[in-house]
Design an enzyme around this catalytic site. Sequence first.
Site, PDB file in Angstrom:
ATOM      1  N   HIS A 127       0.821  -1.206   0.000  1.00  0.00           N
ATOM      2  CA  HIS A 127       0.000   0.000   0.000  1.00  0.00           C
ATOM      3  C   HIS A 127       0.858   1.261   0.000  1.00  0.00           C
ATOM      4  CE1 HIS A 127      -2.266  -3.110   2.356  1.00  0.00           C
ATOM      5  NE2 HIS A 127      -3.149  -2.823   1.428  1.00  0.00           N
ATOM      6  N   HIS A 174       5.595   5.681  -0.643  1.00  0.00           N
ATOM      7  CA  HIS A 174       6.445   4.495  -0.610  1.00  0.00           C
ATOM      8  C   HIS A 174       5.621   3.272  -0.215  1.00  0.00           C
ATOM      9  CE1 HIS A 174       6.344   6.079   3.542  1.00  0.00           C
ATOM     10  NE2 HIS A 174       6.203   4.791   3.831  1.00  0.00           N
TER      11      HIS A 174
END
Length: 285
Positions: free
Chosen positions: A135, A224
Site C-alpha cells: 500500500h 512508498h
Amino acid sequence: MEALKACYGDGSSDSDSDSESVPSSSTIAQSKGFSPLPPPPILLLDPPNFLGSQDIQIGQTTRVRSFPHVEGNYALHVYIPIDISSPSKKELATFLKKVSCREPNLNVVDVDVPLNVLCKNDEKLEQVALGREFHISLGRTVPIRVHQIDSVVSMLRQKLQTQHPYWIDFNKLEVFVNDEHTRTFVSLEVVQGGLMEITKQIEAVNAIYKLHNLPEFYKDPRPHISLAWAPGDISHSLKKVVDEEMKKCVAGRSLKKCIFSCKFRGIECKIGQKIYTVCKVSDGK
C-alpha cells in the site's frame, strides 16, 4: 515503502477484530425501535480520542499503537493498492536476503515473520514477503467514530472519483522510521513517475481529513511501500547497510535504476475490517 510506516503507526483497535461489517448509525437506531437522527454537521463531528501510546504484543515483536483503543473508534486508512510483478520479486528477494544477513532483526511487514527465517527458502521468501498486496498511504492511519464513517467514505468518493491510470515508478530503496521511533522500515520510494499524481491525491485526502478534525498527512510526503521492518530506531545503521547493498546490486545489475513499475488502478479505504472502493480505473479509461 507502504508504507513506510515511518508514516504509519499501527492503527488497529479492538473494534477492528469484529468479523462483521461496521454498522451504520441508522442500523443501530432501527435495532432500538426509533428513527435515526440526521448526521451531525461535519465541522461538529467529534474528533477521535488521542491519549498516547499503548503497547500490544504480537508474536515475538512489540508494536506500539499510534492511538489507544476507545470503544466506538475504528481505524481509518486510505491507500493505493500495489502488487509487485514476478520478475521484480526475484530481484528484491535477492536484495532482502543480503540485507537480512547483515541485519538479523528484520521482519516481514504485516505478517511479522522474521525475514532471516524466510530467507532459507527462496520460494517462501517471494510468496510471503513479496507476494502480498502493498500500500501507498494517502493519509495517516487514524481513529474515527462510527457516525463519521458514511461522511468520510462519501467525501472520498466524491473528491477522488475522477482519476486516470498512470504509471508508478519505484526508483529508490530508502529507510524510514515511524513517528514513535519504535520501528524502522526498509522501503521502496516513488521519486519520479507517479509522484505528482500521488501528491495531488494526498492533498485531496488531507482536505477531507481536515473537515473531520483528523490529523493531516506529512507536509512533504514521500510515497512508498514498506518491505521489511526492525524494532526500534536503527535508521542510521540500517541505512548504511541498505545503501551498501544497493550499490552492489546496481553494480552487478541485479537491480535496475527503476526497481519496478506498476499502473495505478484505484484507491481503497479500510475502516475497521471493511474495505471500501473509493475509485477504480481500468486501462480502457
